[in-house]
Each structure stands twice: as structure tokens, then as C-alpha cells.
Design an enzyme around this catalytic site. Structure first.
Site, PDB file in Angstrom:
ATOM      1  CD1 TRP A  83     -10.505   9.569 -12.266  1.00  0.00           C
ATOM      2  CD2 TRP A  83      -9.376   7.696 -11.837  1.00  0.00           C
ATOM      3  NE1 TRP A  83      -9.165   9.878 -12.320  1.00  0.00           N
ATOM      4  CE2 TRP A  83      -8.447   8.741 -12.060  1.00  0.00           C
ATOM      5  CE3 TRP A  83      -8.892   6.413 -11.561  1.00  0.00           C
ATOM      6  CZ2 TRP A  83      -7.068   8.546 -12.006  1.00  0.00           C
ATOM      7  CZ3 TRP A  83      -7.523   6.218 -11.492  1.00  0.00           C
ATOM      8  CH2 TRP A  83      -6.631   7.275 -11.713  1.00  0.00           C
ATOM      9  CG  ASP A 328      20.101  -2.860  -0.998  1.00  0.00           C
ATOM     10  OD1 ASP A 328      20.910  -2.384  -0.187  1.00  0.00           O
ATOM     11  OD2 ASP A 328      19.032  -3.411  -0.655  1.00  0.00           O
ATOM     12  CD  GLU A 382      24.247  -3.728   1.092  1.00  0.00           C
ATOM     13  OE1 GLU A 382      24.136  -3.214   2.205  1.00  0.00           O
ATOM     14  OE2 GLU A 382      23.339  -4.407   0.575  1.00  0.00           O
TER      15      GLU A 382
END
Length: 670
Positions: A83, A328, A382
Site C-alpha cells: 500500500w 431502471d 422502466e
């Protein structure tokens, strides 16, 4: 293409004044496809961004690429670098905003966690790669990281699957809240515990919500951060594949609830400012933020964005073998104002210059690509505004969806339950609402979806019975509120499902009248999972009435699915009389008869039907569905001749109609 060749205009003469706009949107898609693919190319060949960007194994190691035109430097950090920022993991800039890094075979490994450190003029930040295929949240820090995911390829048991859409019967579901426990369910638990229930219930498709990774569980999956990563809170990608594989073994199609209408605003987890700019994937002006959803709006005018989204469709179809998508928020995409505060009372509202041509072009190309990859794929819009052509094939001048959601139907039932007394229910109104649709577009009819089950709203069963559900659902408890609620629950579902012209949808648990609402863990409820689950034990218990509603739903679905191409049969009205509250219609050899009156029983009630002999195949008043058994289902009914109606082949079918009851009769073949 010229307007005279578009069937959408032939099918609806009222669209003629808007022919220019309709032909224009069709030609926009044609021209954009040529621009993206070349004059002889295919969308399937173009939509491969996921195979180029992200992290991939190569013959001599690994390669990672990211599109970040505003970045000045990009470095990978992760388990492989402890890291820390290391020069060996710095990406090199290539053309057109692309950055690249090649690894040796042992530099990174399957399972390693990683992120990008992206720098730009004036700042830098940690970012999740846009094409990451697995993203995991740390249980302690709650921060998200991408994960190198390169296991052995999943071995599919079902190599080819073709959905059964004649008719399409959808069970809408959510993996996390599909379990009994107060917690998050997994792909494996759903596969082993819930899929068998759905198969037994007779549904031939599931529509799964919240698949794409999202930071906030309570968003129901609609604030997506990582578009290529299946949500890791439910398990691994292979476990999702196993779920889909098992569904296919059971003959169940798997539809994904895909969100391409907007994205989460989060920057560390999402695409918000991946390369430091505000307009990489999204609009850079006042249109950037959705005014109602607290999210970001894609810029569909950018070819790189179109590539990202089209490739996303292809990825889910091919990598996971989804059988299609329910898109959606399509209404929000179609209009510059997202359809907010607009009545859509006339055709003028669909062609007034407020339409987003870029978004319409994207949706058209997405449908074209999906069906190019899999001709049997299912696409559902939708869409609440009613824009003509949404579910009309592209070749006929439409946008190309297979179905549109009949969103007015649940609104109608809610309004009826809230505002009308039982004695004021009008069969003419009910029949008109359920059958008033465009002749050239297939719809998905439904009484209620997840929307009606959320906190702040009420399910149909809860509107009907309310608090009495807590105390009077025992089989030996004859409560009038419960009796009324159960009777109307069955009737509402039957009249809705039996009038479909495409498909029918049910949200999980509503088939047996699941009590209460859905409330995801949040600060306001103490982060509780009490209402973010399904109480399957209620329908399994022999002493409760929920099993009656489930048994009825099973038999209703069985009757509908037992008629090949049921959804395509004409709905022939036989009788409607508002003052009696009686409605009857016929599909094929099935006659559906409803008495919505709360008090009137009719003996020998006459309905004009084709001459013949009829047998009862379903009665909402049957004791096995919690009814009173007032309809004798063993009696066969012979029509009675009437010379007045003989020329049209109709005779009187005389029936006993108890209050708040419905029955389905089948004409016997001679």
C-alpha cells in the site's frame, strides 16, 4: 430511413404530425452506429471496452489500463506494494487519455486488493478503477478496494438457455433481503433456499435487483459505484454464476436490474471525479447532478461513455449469462427535465424539443447490441411517461425494448384502495385501466413491485388488512377485515395477471401477502435488518392463512402459464355492469368472471358467452385459498340458447356469483 417505411407510424396515425422527430431519432441511431463501428461494422465488435480496460492476464504477465484523460499521473497501490506508492506500479500515458501498466507474472496475484492513486492539476486522490470486476468493502474501515480476480474459469452446467416468454412470468427479488435471518443473504443461500420456492411457485423468470456494486446497501442498488462488479456483499462472482446456472437448470430466466440512468456521487468509490474532472463520464454543467436522486447523470453524447455502457451490457450478458435487463429510470434518461413535474397529457409532450436525443440514441443502440449478442434476450424499460415506441423494434421505428413496465397499473390500484369505497369499484374502470395500452407494444403488468413495499408506502395486503394482520391471520380466526383483504388480494392479482399482453411481475413475498414494509438498515432504525428480510416461515406454517394466498397464486400462475402464448390471445369482453360490479371476459377457452360487490350475491347471473359447456378451474372463494366454498366447483355449466344472440354465437352462461369473488371457467372441448 423514410417515414413511409416505419411501422410505428402505420400502426398509429396520430403520430403522423411527429413523423419528422421519429424518423430523426431512428436516423440518429443509424448514424451513431456507423460513426462507432464503421459502415460495415457491428456493435458486438465495437463494445469491447471491458476486454481492453481494467486488469487482464496476458501471455507474459498482466496488463492494466484506465481511461483518464484529465489525469497527470496514475499509480497502482495495493497488497503487492504494501500500500505504498512505488515507481514500478506507475502507469504510462498512451493516446486518447489511456494509461497503461504491464506487470510480470508474479508482480500481482489473484485476490490482491488494490486502488489507483490518480493525480491531476491541483489535486489527487484514491480511486477504484472504472472497469474493476470485483470491489470489496473492508469490515473495519468500511472503505472499498478493488480486488484482482482471476480464478479458474467457471464450468457452466447449462450451455445454452432460451427464456420462456409465452407468457413471461417474473419474480422480482433482492439477494440480500431474500433470507429469513436479520442480516444480508448470499448468492448461495438464494440459489439453495429461494430458487426452489420460485420454481415451485411457477414463475419462469427472476428479475434480480442490486447486482452492480453500490456503496450504500439501503439504496436498493440504485446508486451504483462499480458498474462491472457484482456486489461482493452477497458473495463471489462465481457464486453468482452458480445461481444463474441453477436457475437455468430449473427453466428460470435471469433478468438483471441494470442502472445506466445515473451513478452514485461518491468520488473515492465511484466515477464521480475519477480523473479529477467533473465531466469525464458525466455532464460538466448544470445537468451533472440529478435534481431528485442525489446522483450524477451520464453524458450520453460522448463516444467513450457510450462504449463504457454498451460494453457493460455485453459484459453481463457474456460473462454471467444473464438473459436480459430491466433498464431502471428510463424516463429520467429520455427528457432533459427527467420527466419531473410533467403530466404527459398529449403527444406534444413527447416531441416538444425536451427530449435527450443522445440518451435515446444510447438506449436504441443498447437494445440493438443486446439482441445482436443474444436474439432471445429480454429487455424491459422502466418508463412512466408513455413515450410511444419504447417497446417497438428498432426496424419499425422504435427504441427497441421488448417490454415496458405498465407503471400506471399499481398506481391505479393504490388510488382505488385509498380513495374508493368497495361499493364504488367500477368494472368498466378496472377493465379499461388494465387493457388500455398501445397495440404495438408489449407490457409487464403488475399489482405491486418493490416500490410499493418500501417504508413510506404500503403493500396491497397491508392497505387492505393493516394492523389486523398482526393478530388475526390464524386459520381458526374468522376476522372480517382479514377475509375482505384476502378476497380482494386474490381478485386484484387475478384480474391483473389474466389481462396481460406481455408479462406479469410479482415482488418476492407479495404472492403470499408478506406483512409490513421494507426498511433497510439505516441510522434512523438503529441499523436494523428486521425489515430487510423475508419471513418465509409465515407461508410455511400450517396454522396461518398466508399459505392460502400462496396456494392461490401458484394455481393462478399455473393456469396462465398452461396456455401457450396466453399473453397474445385477445381479451374479449363478455360482460361489464357497474351497478352490479360484475366483469367477465374471455381469453382462448378461459372465461374470467368477477363480482367486486362487497354485499351482493347473484344466483343464475347471466353472462353472454360462446355456446358450450364450461367447468370451473379456479375459484377465489375455494376453502383451499381461504374462501368460504360458496361456489360449487364440481358443477358443469351449459349455456342457454337465446334466439336474439344466436346469430353471433352467444348464449347465456348462468352462474352463482358470491360477493367479492372471482372464478375461472374453461370451455370443454366437444
Amino acid at each position: 430511413m423514410k417515414k413511409k417505411t416505419l411501422n410505428i407510424l402505420k400502426n398509429d396515425p396520430w403520430l403522423e404530425p411527429y413523423a419528422g422527430a421519429i424518423v430523426g431519432r431512428h436516423n440518429d441511431a443509424v448514424n451513431k452506429e456507423i460513426e462507432l463501428c464503421g459502415p460495415d461494422g457491428k456493435l458486438d465488435t465495437f463494445a469491447n471496452a471491458h476486454n481492453y480496460f481494467g486488469i487482464h492476464r496476458t501471455a507474459d504477465g498482466w496488463v492494466f489500463r484506465e481511461w483518464a484523460p484529465n489525469a497527470t499521473a496514475i499509480t497502482l497501490i495495493g497488497d503487492f506494494s504494501r500500500w505504498k506508492v512505488m515507481k514500478k506500479y506507475a502507469l504510462k500515458p498512451k493516446k486518447n487519455g489511456v494509461w497503461e501498466l504491464k506487470f510480470k507474472p508474479d508482480d500481482i496475484h489473484h485476490g490482491d486488493f488494490y486502488k489507483m492513486i490518480v493525480s491531476w492539476e491541483g489535486g489527487s486522490g484514491e480511486r477504484i478503477p472504472a472497469y474493476a470486476t470485483r470491489v470489496v468493502q473492508d469490515e473495519n474501515t468500511h472503505l472499498f478496494s478493488a480486488q484482482v480476480w482471476s480464478p479458474a474459469p467457471y464450468k457452466w452446467k447449462v450451455r445454452r438457455f432460451r427464456p420462456d416468454t409465452r407468457p413471461l412470468l417474473i419474480y422480482e427479488c433482492h439477494i440480500g433481503m431474500a433470507q429469513e435471518k436479520e442480516g444480508i443473504g448470499s448468492y448461495t443461500e438464494f440459489r439453495d433456499l429461494v430458487l426452489p420456492r420460485i420454481a415451485a411457485d411457477g414463475y419462469n423468470a427472476i428479475q434480480i435487483m442490486a447486482i452492480q456494486e453500490h456503496p450504500y446497501y439501503g439504496s436498493f442498488g440504485y446508486h451504483v459505484s462499480s458498474f462491472y462488479a457484482p456486489s461482493s456483499r452477497f458473495g463471489t462472482p462465481e457464486e453468482l454464476k452458480s445461481l444463474i446456472d441453477r436457475a437455468h437448470e430449473l427453466g428460470i430466466a435471469v433478468i438483471m436490474d441494470i442502472v445506466h440512468s445515473h451513478a452514485v456521487k461518491n468520488e473515492a468509490e465511484g466515477l464521480g471525479r475519477l480523473d479529477g474532472s467533473y465531466n469525464q463520464y458525466f455532464y460538466g454543467d448544470s445537468r451533472r447532478e440529478h435534481p431528485a436522486w442525489d446522483s450524477l447523470c451520464f453524458d450520453y453524447g460522448k463516444n467513450d461513455v457510450i462504449n463504457f455502457l454498451l460494453s457493460n451490457c455485453k459484459y453481463w450478458l457474456q460473462e454471467f449469462r444473464f438473459d436480459g435487463f430491466r433498464f431502471d429510470g428510463v424516463t429520467s434518461m429520455l427528457y432533459y427535465n427527467h420527466g419531473l413535474g410533467q403530466a404527459f397529457g398529449s403527444y406534444d409532450d413527447y416531441y416538444n424539443g425536451g427530449q435527450d436525443a443522445n440518451a435515446i440514441t444510447y438506449l436504441t443502440l443498447a437494445n440493438k447490441l443486446i439482441h445482436e449478442i443474444n436474439p432471445s434476450a429480454i429487455t424491459i424499460a422502466e418508463e412512466m411517461s408513455g413515450m410511444p415506441g419504447i417497446a417497438v423494434p428498432f426496424k419499425d421505428g422504435g427504441i427497441g425494448f421488448d417490454y415496458r413496465m405498465a407503471m400506471g397499473i399499481p398506481d391505479y390500484w393504490i388510488k382505488t384502495l385509498k380513495e374508493r369505497k368497495d361499493e364504488d369499484w367500477k368494472p368498466t374502470s378496472i377493465f379499461w385501466e388494465l387493457t388500455n395500452r398501445r397495440a404495438d407494444e408489449k407490457t409487464i403488468s403488475y399489482v405491486e413491485s418493490h416500490d410499493q413495499a418500501l417504508v413510506g408506502d404500503k403493500t396491497v395486503i397491508f392497505r387492505l388488512i393493516d394492523k389486523d394482520m398482526y393478530w388475526h391471520m390464524m386459520k381458526d380466526d374468522d376476522n372480517m377485515a382479514v377475509a375482505r383483504g384476502m378476497a380482494l388480494h386474490k381478485m386484484i392479482r387475478l384480474v391483473t395477471a389474466s389481462t396481460i399482453n406481455g408479462g406479469y411481475l410479482n415482488f418476492m413475498g407479495n404472492e403470499f401477502g408478506h406483512p409490513e414494509w421494507i426498511d433497510f438498515p439505516r441510522e434512523g432504525n438503529g441499523w436494523s435488518y428486521k425489515y430487510a428480510r423475508r419471513q418465509w416461515d409465515l407461508v410455511d406454517r400450517e396454522d396461518l392463512k398466508y399459505m392460502f394466498l400462496n396456494a392461490f397464486d401458484n394455481d393462478m400462475i399455473n393456469i396462465i402459464s398452461g396456455v401457450y402464448n396466453f399473453q397474445s390471445l385477445p381479451v374479449v369482453k363478455l360482460w361489464e355492469k357497474d351497478d352490479d360490479q360484475v366483469l367477465a371476459y374471455m381469453r382462448g377457452d378461459l372465461v374470467f368472471v368477477f363480482n367486486f360487490s362487497p354485499v351482493k350475491a347473484f344466483t343464475g347471473y347471466g353472462i353472454l358467452a360462446p355456446a358450450g359447456e364450461y367447468e370451473v378451474v379456479l375459484s377465489t372463494d375455494s376453502p383451499k385459498y381461504g374462501g368460504y366454498g360458496n361456489i360449487d366447483e364440481n358443477v358443469h355449466h351449459l349455456t342457454q340458447h337465446d334466439p336474439v344472440y344466436a346469430p353471433v354465437g352467444r348464449e347465456w352462461l348462468r352462474l352463482y356469483l358470491p360477493p367479492r369473488s372471482a372464478q375461472v371457467l374453461r370451455m370443454k372441448k366437444s
